[in-house]
Design a protein around this motif. Sequence first.
Motif, PDB file in Angstrom:
ATOM      1  N   ALA A 110       0.739  -1.257  -0.134  1.00 37.07           N
ATOM      2  CA  ALA A 110      -0.077   0.025   0.066  1.00 37.07           C
ATOM      3  C   ALA A 110       0.794   1.276  -0.040  1.00 37.07           C
ATOM      4  CB  ALA A 110      -0.995   0.031   1.080  1.00 37.07           C
ATOM      5  N   LEU A 111       1.830   1.198   0.564  1.00 33.69           N
ATOM      6  CA  LEU A 111       2.975   2.378   0.672  1.00 33.69           C
ATOM      7  C   LEU A 111       3.521   2.512  -0.593  1.00 33.69           C
ATOM      8  CD1 LEU A 111       4.799   1.994   4.234  1.00 33.69           C
ATOM      9  CD2 LEU A 111       2.965   3.548   3.495  1.00 33.69           C
ATOM     10  N   LEU A 112       3.948   1.661  -1.296  1.00 27.04           N
ATOM     11  CA  LEU A 112       4.608   1.551  -2.789  1.00 27.04           C
ATOM     12  C   LEU A 112       3.329   1.945  -3.401  1.00 27.04           C
ATOM     13  CD1 LEU A 112       6.435  -1.588  -2.505  1.00 27.04           C
ATOM     14  CD2 LEU A 112       7.805   0.305  -3.016  1.00 27.04           C
ATOM     15  N   ASN A 113       2.106   1.457  -3.504  1.00 24.55           N
ATOM     16  CA  ASN A 113       1.221   1.971  -4.324  1.00 24.55           C
ATOM     17  C   ASN A 113       0.892   3.489  -4.261  1.00 24.55           C
ATOM     18  OD1 ASN A 113      -0.892  -1.056  -4.001  1.00 24.55           O
ATOM     19  ND2 ASN A 113       0.911  -0.673  -5.320  1.00 24.55           N
ATOM     20  N   ALA A 114       1.034   3.832  -3.068  1.00 25.34           N
ATOM     21  CA  ALA A 114       0.682   5.312  -2.786  1.00 25.34           C
ATOM     22  C   ALA A 114       1.741   6.212  -3.271  1.00 25.34           C
ATOM     23  CB  ALA A 114       0.599   5.639  -1.352  1.00 25.34           C
ATOM     24  N   THR A 156      18.129  -1.064   0.540  1.00 22.76           N
ATOM     25  CA  THR A 156      18.924   0.177   0.704  1.00 22.76           C
ATOM     26  C   THR A 156      17.771   1.208   1.332  1.00 22.76           C
ATOM     27  OG1 THR A 156      18.574   0.927  -1.658  1.00 22.76           O
ATOM     28  CG2 THR A 156      20.680   0.109  -1.064  1.00 22.76           C
ATOM     29  N   PRO A 157      18.159   2.125   2.099  1.00 18.99           N
ATOM     30  CA  PRO A 157      17.117   3.006   2.748  1.00 18.99           C
ATOM     31  C   PRO A 157      16.011   3.665   2.042  1.00 18.99           C
ATOM     32  CG  PRO A 157      19.447   3.323   3.652  1.00 18.99           C
ATOM     33  CD  PRO A 157      19.604   2.518   2.406  1.00 18.99           C
ATOM     34  N   GLU A 158      16.570   3.942   0.689  1.00 18.34           N
ATOM     35  CA  GLU A 158      15.427   4.668  -0.166  1.00 18.34           C
ATOM     36  C   GLU A 158      14.208   3.602  -0.616  1.00 18.34           C
ATOM     37  OE1 GLU A 158      19.032   4.265  -2.901  1.00 18.34           O
ATOM     38  OE2 GLU A 158      18.633   4.553  -0.750  1.00 18.34           O
ATOM     39  N   ARG A 162      14.510   1.076   4.586  1.00 14.03           N
ATOM     40  CA  ARG A 162      13.904   2.183   5.508  1.00 14.03           C
ATOM     41  C   ARG A 162      12.295   2.835   5.112  1.00 14.03           C
ATOM     42  NH1 ARG A 162      17.787   6.638   6.345  1.00 14.03           N
ATOM     43  NH2 ARG A 162      19.116   4.890   7.552  1.00 14.03           N
ATOM     44  N   ARG A 163      12.628   3.637   3.758  1.00 14.78           N
ATOM     45  CA  ARG A 163      11.341   4.367   3.426  1.00 14.78           C
ATOM     46  C   ARG A 163      10.073   3.412   3.581  1.00 14.78           C
ATOM     47  NH1 ARG A 163      11.123   7.734  -2.259  1.00 14.78           N
ATOM     48  NH2 ARG A 163       8.882   8.847  -1.843  1.00 14.78           N
ATOM     49  N   TYR A 164      10.005   2.088   3.025  1.00 14.42           N
ATOM     50  CA  TYR A 164       8.959   1.424   2.712  1.00 14.42           C
ATOM     51  C   TYR A 164       8.955   0.190   3.619  1.00 14.42           C
ATOM     52  CZ  TYR A 164       8.418   4.263  -1.540  1.00 14.42           C
ATOM     53  OH  TYR A 164       8.169   5.199  -2.446  1.00 14.42           O
ATOM     54  N   ARG A 165       9.777   0.227   4.655  1.00 15.76           N
ATOM     55  CA  ARG A 165       9.975  -0.931   5.728  1.00 15.76           C
ATOM     56  C   ARG A 165       8.942  -0.657   6.848  1.00 15.76           C
ATOM     57  NH1 ARG A 165      15.361  -3.495   8.393  1.00 15.76           N
ATOM     58  NH2 ARG A 165      14.270  -5.035   9.492  1.00 15.76           N
TER      59      ARG A 165
END
Length: 284
Positions: A110-114, A156-158, A162-165
């Motif tokens: 859902a985060l990726l889709n957003a 990786t963090p991006e 991190r960002r989508y974790r």
Amino acid sequence: MRIDLHTHSTASDGTDSPEALVKKAAWAGLGAVALTDHDTTTGWDAAGAALPPGLTLVRGAELSSRWYGEEAAIEMHLLAYLFDPGHEPLAAELSRVRRSREERAESMVALLNADGIDVTVSEVREYAAGGTVGRPHLARALIRRGLVATVDEAFTPEWLGRRYRLAKADIDAFAAIRLVREAGGVPVLAHPRASSRGRILPDTAIAELAAAGLWGIEADHMNHAEADRTHIRSLARDLGLRVTGSSDYHGTNKTIGLGDFTTDPDVYEDLVATATGTVPLTGA
């Protein structure tokens, strides 16, 4: 005998089926290999049925655990060897964590889709092939879209580092050790100095875990520098812990090969003698 006590199959986030993994272990010249998929024993039967002659299978799992000794909890992985899979309290906890992994994957999609990335939950589940869902399955979806080139880049963090974790509902570290022991298993702390994975446990925490029944600690691992391995061995001596070495093999999801790091045969024999939950299997 060459012994690798940490490997993964398609029952979790590896790329080899359990059957293929044990065959590759024999080809790699191993005398014993442990199947330690994340939070599941699903691959045990298939690996045992496919054992090549002379290869010994150590049945285990890698438990998603968390140490809550500080304000910000630290994620840790606990290798559990030769436990009784029918021990209901441990089986229930593993089932709970697997459900949490499914829910986390849905939320990460859902985060990726957003952000306009058209990954789907069904695709991620397809990559998991009925096994325990993990971030490598999300990584494969990103690779398919050309957004990253490798699983390592996806972590990786991006991206998924991190960002989508998102966090999952891990097992309290002390409860995990207790449950493994009650199930007749042998608990070993996995890759404790792997700083690339996030915050590492302080030595004081490992001392607490040792006092609670931790049996061993993984020193030789691809994510440990030589100084880390030396430090772990010194700490293990101080705490009376056994030292293991393992590849943490994931097939093509990682560059490490089966048997690239191994465990001393004397430590292996001690592990087998300690376990009361189940026994190793050897191919006829």
